[in-house]
Scaffold this motif. Structure first.
Motif, mmCIF file in Angstrom:
data_model
loop_
_atom_site.group_PDB
_atom_site.id
_atom_site.type_symbol
_atom_site.label_atom_id
_atom_site.label_comp_id
_atom_site.label_asym_id
_atom_site.label_seq_id
_atom_site.Cartn_x
_atom_site.Cartn_y
_atom_site.Cartn_z
ATOM 1 N N ARG A 101 -0.778 -5.508 -15.222
ATOM 2 C CA ARG A 101 -1.501 -5.113 -14.034
ATOM 3 C C ARG A 101 -2.965 -4.864 -14.330
ATOM 4 N NH1 ARG A 101 1.157 -0.345 -10.711
ATOM 5 N NH2 ARG A 101 2.808 -1.928 -10.692
ATOM 6 N N ARG A 102 -3.255 -4.455 -15.578
ATOM 7 C CA ARG A 102 -4.642 -4.183 -15.947
ATOM 8 C C ARG A 102 -5.499 -5.434 -15.828
ATOM 9 N NH1 ARG A 102 -2.198 -4.049 -21.330
ATOM 10 N NH2 ARG A 102 -1.924 -1.793 -21.129
ATOM 11 N N SER A 103 -4.878 -6.626 -15.967
ATOM 12 C CA SER A 103 -5.641 -7.857 -15.824
ATOM 13 C C SER A 103 -6.179 -7.991 -14.400
ATOM 14 C CB SER A 103 -4.778 -9.062 -16.168
ATOM 15 O OG SER A 103 -5.467 -10.270 -15.931
ATOM 16 N N LYS A 104 -5.357 -7.692 -13.413
ATOM 17 C CA LYS A 104 -5.792 -7.775 -12.016
ATOM 18 C C LYS A 104 -6.881 -6.742 -11.736
ATOM 19 C CE LYS A 104 -1.300 -9.459 -10.388
ATOM 20 N NZ LYS A 104 -0.152 -9.187 -9.473
ATOM 21 N N ILE A 105 -6.714 -5.546 -12.292
ATOM 22 C CA ILE A 105 -7.709 -4.502 -12.088
ATOM 23 C C ILE A 105 -9.042 -4.905 -12.713
ATOM 24 C CG2 ILE A 105 -8.306 -2.104 -12.606
ATOM 25 C CD1 ILE A 105 -5.328 -1.467 -12.530
ATOM 26 N N ALA A 106 -8.967 -5.464 -13.933
ATOM 27 C CA ALA A 106 -10.192 -5.877 -14.624
ATOM 28 C C ALA A 106 -10.902 -6.985 -13.860
ATOM 29 C CB ALA A 106 -9.860 -6.336 -16.038
ATOM 30 N N LYS A 107 -10.152 -7.962 -13.376
ATOM 31 C CA LYS A 107 -10.762 -9.051 -12.619
ATOM 32 C C LYS A 107 -11.424 -8.530 -11.352
ATOM 33 C CE LYS A 107 -7.714 -12.739 -14.264
ATOM 34 N NZ LYS A 107 -6.658 -13.726 -13.902
ATOM 35 N N MET A 108 -10.798 -7.545 -10.726
ATOM 36 C CA MET A 108 -11.381 -6.972 -9.519
ATOM 37 C C MET A 108 -12.677 -6.229 -9.846
ATOM 38 S SD MET A 108 -9.657 -4.290 -6.826
ATOM 39 C CE MET A 108 -9.536 -3.017 -8.108
ATOM 40 N N LEU A 109 -12.692 -5.500 -10.984
ATOM 41 C CA LEU A 109 -13.882 -4.757 -11.391
ATOM 42 C C LEU A 109 -15.038 -5.685 -11.725
ATOM 43 C CD1 LEU A 109 -12.482 -1.940 -13.713
ATOM 44 C CD2 LEU A 109 -13.668 -1.617 -11.544
ATOM 45 N N PHE A 110 -14.732 -6.752 -12.457
ATOM 46 C CA PHE A 110 -15.798 -7.608 -12.964
ATOM 47 C C PHE A 110 -16.205 -8.703 -11.985
ATOM 48 C CE2 PHE A 110 -13.728 -6.311 -17.105
ATOM 49 C CZ PHE A 110 -14.697 -5.369 -17.395
ATOM 50 N N LYS A 111 -15.477 -8.852 -10.899
ATOM 51 C CA LYS A 111 -15.843 -9.881 -9.922
ATOM 52 C C LYS A 111 -17.200 -9.584 -9.303
ATOM 53 C CE LYS A 111 -14.105 -12.383 -5.887
ATOM 54 N NZ LYS A 111 -12.996 -12.506 -4.895
ATOM 55 N N TYR A 112 -17.453 -8.309 -9.030
ATOM 56 C CA TYR A 112 -18.745 -7.878 -8.483
ATOM 57 C C TYR A 112 -19.354 -6.866 -9.451
ATOM 58 C CZ TYR A 112 -16.622 -9.936 -4.342
ATOM 59 O OH TYR A 112 -15.996 -10.786 -3.466
ATOM 60 N N PRO A 113 -20.120 -7.328 -10.438
ATOM 61 C CA PRO A 113 -20.569 -6.440 -11.517
ATOM 62 C C PRO A 113 -21.721 -5.513 -11.152
ATOM 63 C CG PRO A 113 -21.428 -8.642 -11.853
ATOM 64 C CD PRO A 113 -20.525 -8.725 -10.661
ATOM 65 N N TRP A 114 -22.402 -5.755 -10.052
ATOM 66 C CA TRP A 114 -23.584 -4.949 -9.749
ATOM 67 C C TRP A 114 -23.262 -3.479 -9.509
ATOM 68 C CZ3 TRP A 114 -27.938 -6.810 -11.240
ATOM 69 C CH2 TRP A 114 -28.123 -8.189 -11.294
ATOM 70 N N PRO A 115 -22.171 -3.135 -8.839
ATOM 71 C CA PRO A 115 -21.839 -1.698 -8.719
ATOM 72 C C PRO A 115 -21.651 -1.018 -10.073
ATOM 73 C CG PRO A 115 -20.607 -2.964 -7.103
ATOM 74 C CD PRO A 115 -21.275 -3.960 -8.009
ATOM 75 N N LEU A 116 -21.141 -1.744 -11.079
ATOM 76 C CA LEU A 116 -20.992 -1.163 -12.412
ATOM 77 C C LEU A 116 -22.352 -0.816 -13.006
ATOM 78 C CD1 LEU A 116 -18.288 -3.567 -13.897
ATOM 79 C CD2 LEU A 116 -17.929 -1.283 -12.972
ATOM 80 N N ALA A 117 -23.316 -1.719 -12.827
ATOM 81 C CA ALA A 117 -24.668 -1.468 -13.342
ATOM 82 C C ALA A 117 -25.294 -0.265 -12.656
ATOM 83 C CB ALA A 117 -25.540 -2.713 -13.147
ATOM 84 N N ILE A 118 -25.101 -0.178 -11.355
ATOM 85 C CA ILE A 118 -25.666 0.945 -10.600
ATOM 86 C C ILE A 118 -25.015 2.252 -11.016
ATOM 87 C CG2 ILE A 118 -25.897 1.942 -8.288
ATOM 88 C CD1 ILE A 118 -26.100 -0.944 -7.224
ATOM 89 N N MET A 119 -23.695 2.230 -11.210
ATOM 90 C CA MET A 119 -22.987 3.449 -11.599
ATOM 91 C C MET A 119 -23.418 3.915 -12.986
ATOM 92 S SD MET A 119 -21.011 4.812 -9.372
ATOM 93 C CE MET A 119 -20.008 5.822 -10.448
ATOM 94 N N PHE A 120 -23.493 3.001 -13.944
ATOM 95 C CA PHE A 120 -23.859 3.391 -15.302
ATOM 96 C C PHE A 120 -25.264 3.981 -15.348
ATOM 97 C CE2 PHE A 120 -25.993 2.056 -19.315
ATOM 98 C CZ PHE A 120 -25.388 2.985 -20.139
ATOM 99 N N ASN A 121 -26.213 3.257 -14.797
ATOM 100 C CA ASN A 121 -27.591 3.733 -14.839
ATOM 101 C C ASN A 121 -27.795 4.971 -13.979
ATOM 102 O OD1 ASN A 121 -29.290 1.576 -16.420
ATOM 103 N ND2 ASN A 121 -27.886 0.413 -15.154
ATOM 104 N N GLY A 122 -27.052 5.056 -12.872
ATOM 105 C CA GLY A 122 -27.124 6.251 -12.044
ATOM 106 C C GLY A 122 -26.580 7.476 -12.767
ATOM 107 N N LEU A 123 -25.479 7.309 -13.491
ATOM 108 C CA LEU A 123 -24.900 8.424 -14.241
ATOM 109 C C LEU A 123 -25.805 8.863 -15.392
ATOM 110 C CD1 LEU A 123 -21.159 7.297 -14.369
ATOM 111 C CD2 LEU A 123 -22.049 9.328 -13.216
#
Length: 284
Positions: A101-123
């Motif tokens: 199941r982690r594969s589906k979760i990972a694909k969902m996370l990495f499909k739109y990577p810009w929120p990850l960048a915003i979250m990391f730099n925001g934190l």
């Protein structure tokens, strides 16, 4: 010892066990083909981690110098994490994500990577807001916050490096743009630390000059801003070089290769229309 946190030894012990477990599970496993380069990346990552987390430098970072804390975090976010990702063998990643199941979760996370960048730099930016920092520094909240930062650092570097195309598959151009904007996102907090003229981090202000008399609290903050920008820009510069190199190698491999719709000429994919397809197979 001055300012020593009661939970720091426990945290260090847990981190050591994690590193040893990773070494036995992946690097020394007979089931995975680990190259010498990957082993080198792993040992460099571990060495840097031990240097900033398991030596007296960690005491200095936690209790005496704000700039040392910035260096400690920067080494973790911008050096240890990407080197660790580069050390992971493809076989391990395939097994780790295969039919999970982690594969589906990972694909969902990495499909739109810009929120990850915003979250990391925001934190990261929020962590250095004086009121937030003074509230969490020196207690267990800081430990959990740093774990959260490392998690998002791992996710953003995964997007950049992409050790497994099955989980995330973004073009090299998109990843280059991603790195460029990642370098810009932390610019405001770096400038804030460089131009700040008042000591605002109370725990470090109280011990200002004890370790290095000439390094006042304000100068310490300025040095911290310089360290943050230097480490960040250096790591992202290497990332840009890595992506350009890998992009060039891929284009060399694809040079002259054709399929039914595309031919690669000097690294440029050219789509064939119906007329060109007919001429391609026409005898001369």
């Amino acid at each position: 010892m001055h300012g020593m946190n009661w939970w720091a030894p426990l945290r260090w012990r847990q981190q050591c066990f994690s590193v040893i477990g990773i070494f036995k599970t992946i690097i020394k496993s007979p089931y995975y083909n680990v190259t010498n380069t990957q082993m080198m990346y792993f040992f460099i990552a571990v060495s840097l981690f031990v240097l900033v987390k398991g030596t007296p430098f960690a005491v200095i970072a936690g209790n005496y110098l704000f700039s040392a804390l910035i260096l400690q975090l920067s080494v973790t976010f911008f050096m240890t994490v990407p080197l660790f990702i580069l050390s992971l063998p493809e076989q391990y990643l395939a097994v780790f994500f295969w039919r999970h199941r982690r594969s589906k979760i990972a694909k969902m996370l990495f499909k739109y990577p810009w929120p990850l960048a915003i979250m990391f730099n925001g934190l990261v930016t929020l962590f250095f807001v004086p009121s937030v920092f003074n509230f969490i520094h020196g207690n267990i909240l800081q430990f959990f916050y740093e774990v959260l930062l490392v998690t998002f650092a791992f996710l953003t570097w995964w997007v950049i490096i992409e050790p497994s195309e099955e989980v995330a598959d973004h073009s090299y151009f998109k990843r280059l743009v991603y790195v460029f904007f990642m370098a810009l996102f932390l610019m405001p907090i770096g400038i804030f630390l460089l131009v700040l003229q008042d000591p605002v981090y109370t725990s470090y202000t109280a011990v200002s000059g004890e370790l290095i008399p000439a390094l006042t609290a304000v100068y310490d903050q300025h040095l911290a801003g310089g360290v943050l920008k230097f480490m960040q820009l250096t790591s992202y510069s290497f990332a840009l070089f890595y992506l350009l190199k890998m992009w060039g190698l891929r284009e060399e491999e694809n040079e002259g290769k054709v399929d039914d719709d595309t031919v690669v000429v000097q690294g440029i994919p050219i789509k064939l229309n119906e007329h060109n397809k007919r001429n391609r197979w026409k005898k001369r």
